[in-house]
Design an enzyme around this catalytic site. Structure first.
Site: not given
Ligand SMILES: [Mg+2]
Ligand SMILES: [Zn+2]
Length: 190
Positions: A9, A11, A51, A107
């Protein structure tokens, strides 16, 4: 010969959580991010960012700004000797104000779509990869895609509920990405 992978990931996991990161001035790597990624890379892992970027669907940022942020992230990581192999983002939202991003997609995490796509694109070993993220939806994404899942307590991590939602049991919860890298290296198949 397929390659082992760590899905990351962005953020709150690699960089400080800034809500919608809409300008480079807000981009800040954690002090240990480059070191952690370098260790994983040296151990042979392909490193893939996955992300959710609903800010695109909301019209807060566009793909060009996102590219700029990822380019700058990679430049800073390179100065620390670290490399991200590929960035995947989900720009969608079921009720997006911008029509071309309005869809219920596979996604958007916790959906497994970005991991599945990366495994196809990069010839990754789907058998025992790892997913690292600060939120339960990251864990759920990893579990859904068949990875081992590590939740870190940076970003939103400390504020997330202590009990996992259904189908999102983390293999381990750790303070940050550096701890996660150590755990992955200790639990690597080879
Ligand atoms: Mg995050
Ligand atoms: Zn998507």
């Amino acid at each position: 010969m397929t390659k082992p992978a760590v899905f990351l990931d962005r953020d709150g996991t690699l960089i400080e959580e800034r809500g919608y990161l809409d300008r480079l001035a807000l981009l800040e790597l954690f002090p240990w991010t480059a070191d952690a990624l370098r260790l994983l890379k040296r151990a042979g892992y392909t490193l893939v960012v996955v992300t959710n970027q609903s800010a695109i669907a909301r019209g807060i940022i566009d793909e060009a700004i996102l590219d700029q942020v990822h380019h700058e992230m990679s430049a800073r990581l390179a100065r620390g000797g670290a490399t991200i192999d590929r960035y995947y983002h989900c720009p969608h939202l079921a009720d997006a104000p911008i029509e071309r991003y309005r869809q219920t997609c596979r996604c958007r995490k916790p959906g497994p779509g970005m991991i599945e796509q990366a495994c196809r694109d990069l010839d990754l070993d789907p058998a025992r990869p790892f997913m690292v993220g600060d939120r339960w939806l990251d864990v759920a994404c990893g579990v859904g895609a068949g990875t081992r899942a590590i939740r870190v307590l940076t970003g939103h991590g400390a504020a997330e509920a202590t009990t996992p939602p259904v189908n999102a049991k983390a293999d381990v919860i750790l303070d940050n990405l550096m701890e996660a890298a150590g755990w992955i290296l200790r639990n690597s198949p080879r």
